[in-house]
Design an enzyme around this catalytic site. Structure first.
Site, short mmCIF file in Angstrom:
data_model
loop_
_atom_site.label_atom_id
_atom_site.label_comp_id
_atom_site.label_asym_id
_atom_site.label_seq_id
_atom_site.Cartn_x
_atom_site.Cartn_y
_atom_site.Cartn_z
N LYS A 176 15.84 36.99 25.46
CA LYS A 176 16.54 37.15 24.37
C LYS A 176 17.91 36.41 24.32
O LYS A 176 18.52 36.12 25.26
CB LYS A 176 17.03 38.75 24.42
CG LYS A 176 15.58 39.75 24.71
CD LYS A 176 16.28 41.12 24.80
CE LYS A 176 16.80 41.19 26.27
NZ LYS A 176 17.16 42.45 26.72
N THR A 208 26.44 47.14 19.67
CA THR A 208 25.21 46.89 20.13
C THR A 208 24.70 47.35 21.45
O THR A 208 24.07 46.76 22.11
CB THR A 208 25.14 45.13 20.38
OG1 THR A 208 26.24 45.11 21.21
CG2 THR A 208 25.37 44.62 18.97
N GLY A 210 22.81 49.50 24.11
CA GLY A 210 21.56 49.75 24.08
C GLY A 210 20.45 49.08 23.41
O GLY A 210 19.19 49.16 23.39
N THR A 211 20.69 47.93 23.06
CA THR A 211 19.91 46.84 22.27
C THR A 211 18.89 46.54 23.21
O THR A 211 17.60 46.55 22.77
CB THR A 211 20.64 45.66 21.98
OG1 THR A 211 21.40 45.00 22.65
CG2 THR A 211 21.55 46.10 20.61
N GLY A 212 19.18 46.14 24.53
CA GLY A 212 17.97 45.56 25.32
C GLY A 212 16.93 46.74 25.64
O GLY A 212 15.89 46.69 25.65
N CYS A 213 17.55 47.97 25.97
CA CYS A 213 16.72 48.92 26.33
C CYS A 213 15.66 49.29 25.13
O CYS A 213 14.65 49.63 25.16
CB CYS A 213 17.52 50.28 26.41
SG CYS A 213 18.85 49.98 27.85
#
Length: 270
Positions: A176, A208, A210-213
């Site tokens: 990412k 942003t 929690g975007t990765g989860c």
């Protein structure tokens, strides 16, 4: 009525924006039945992580046994695993139950800077979990940490990292690019032969959390339903872009994304 099932193995976020809570919301929005194994409780809000309370190995194993022995799952997403012992346990149980479609989000550091993976756990991650992963989804700092190098700042460095991460065993690598400071938001998908660039406009917002989860959970949901990897990643990219574009102003710090935004946008088009 039959429905695809997705299991998240991760930490609980009391603030609701990341971890288990974000994963379950994402599964629901993408029409999969969500199940969970909680590896740690966190005292967390938009201002940061105020405490991490790992669950015992006995508790984690019991949760995995309960879900996998009865309900099974069509995909698994791992998030915050915290320690080498937890990683080893999770990898062992996933192999024991011959789980397919394993999405590994190597969660290491929270948005506020709190460490969510112990230093000694990185070896267990690379030696035990990555070799059985279908896809891994590190951001730039996480990819650099796994590879033991300086953080990447260019697309070319990202591409080389994708190739090097693939050598550790996962079938696919998604890096990412959100931490790049300029230009559009570019993620890379590497399948062992070709690198695909997934590009969207960069959304200017601090909210942003929690975007990765959420991104990794969306990939898992799509794989659970039988979608090919590239299509799954593209859907996840569209899902998280919509969620960030409609991020929620909740709390006094870094707010969460809007998990309902993708579905709402699709309904508007109908």
């Amino acid at each position: 009525m039959s429905i695809a099932k997705a299991l998240t193995i991760a930490g609980s976020d009391s603030g609701g924006g990341a971890g288990i809570q974000a994963d379950i919301k994402t599964f629901q929005e993408l029409n999969t039945f969500g199940m969970s194994v909680i590896t740690a409780l966190t005292a967390q809000n938009t201002l940061g992580v105020h405490g991490v309370f790992p669950q015992t190995l006995e508790a984690i194993e019991a949760q995995m046994e309960a879900v996998l022995s009865d309900m099974g799952t069509d995909a698994v997403k791992t998030g915050m695993l915290f320690s080498a012992d937890i990683i080893s346990l999770v990898a062992r149980k996933l192999k024991e139950y011959e789980v397919k479609n394993i999405v590994v989000d190597p969660v290491m550091i929270a948005k506020g800077g709190a460490a969510l993976l112990q230093e000694e756990a990185i070896r267990a991650l690379t030696e035990e979990l990555l070799p059985i992963a279908t896809v891994i989804t590190p951001n730039l700092p996480e990819a650099a940490k796994i590879l033991g190098r300086e953080e990447m700042k260019t697309i070319e460095e990202m591409k080389q990292a994708a190739v090097d991460l693939h050598k550790l065993g996962p079938a696919y690598v998604v890096i990412k690019g959100g931490h790049l400071t300029e230009g559009p938001a570019i993620d890379l998908l590497y399948d062992g032969e070709s690198i695909y660039e997934l590009e969207t406009r960069r959304v200017e917002t601090k909210h942003t959390h929690g975007t990765g989860c959420t991104f990794a959970a969306a990939i898992a949901a799509e794989l659970a339903k039988g979608s090919p990897i590239k299509e799954s990643v593209e859907t996840a990219k569209a899902f998280i872009t919509a969620a960030i574009s409609s991020s929620l102003v909740i709390g006094k710090g870094i707010g969460p994304t809007n998990h309902a935004a993708y579905r709402a946008a699709r309904l508007q088009k109908q």
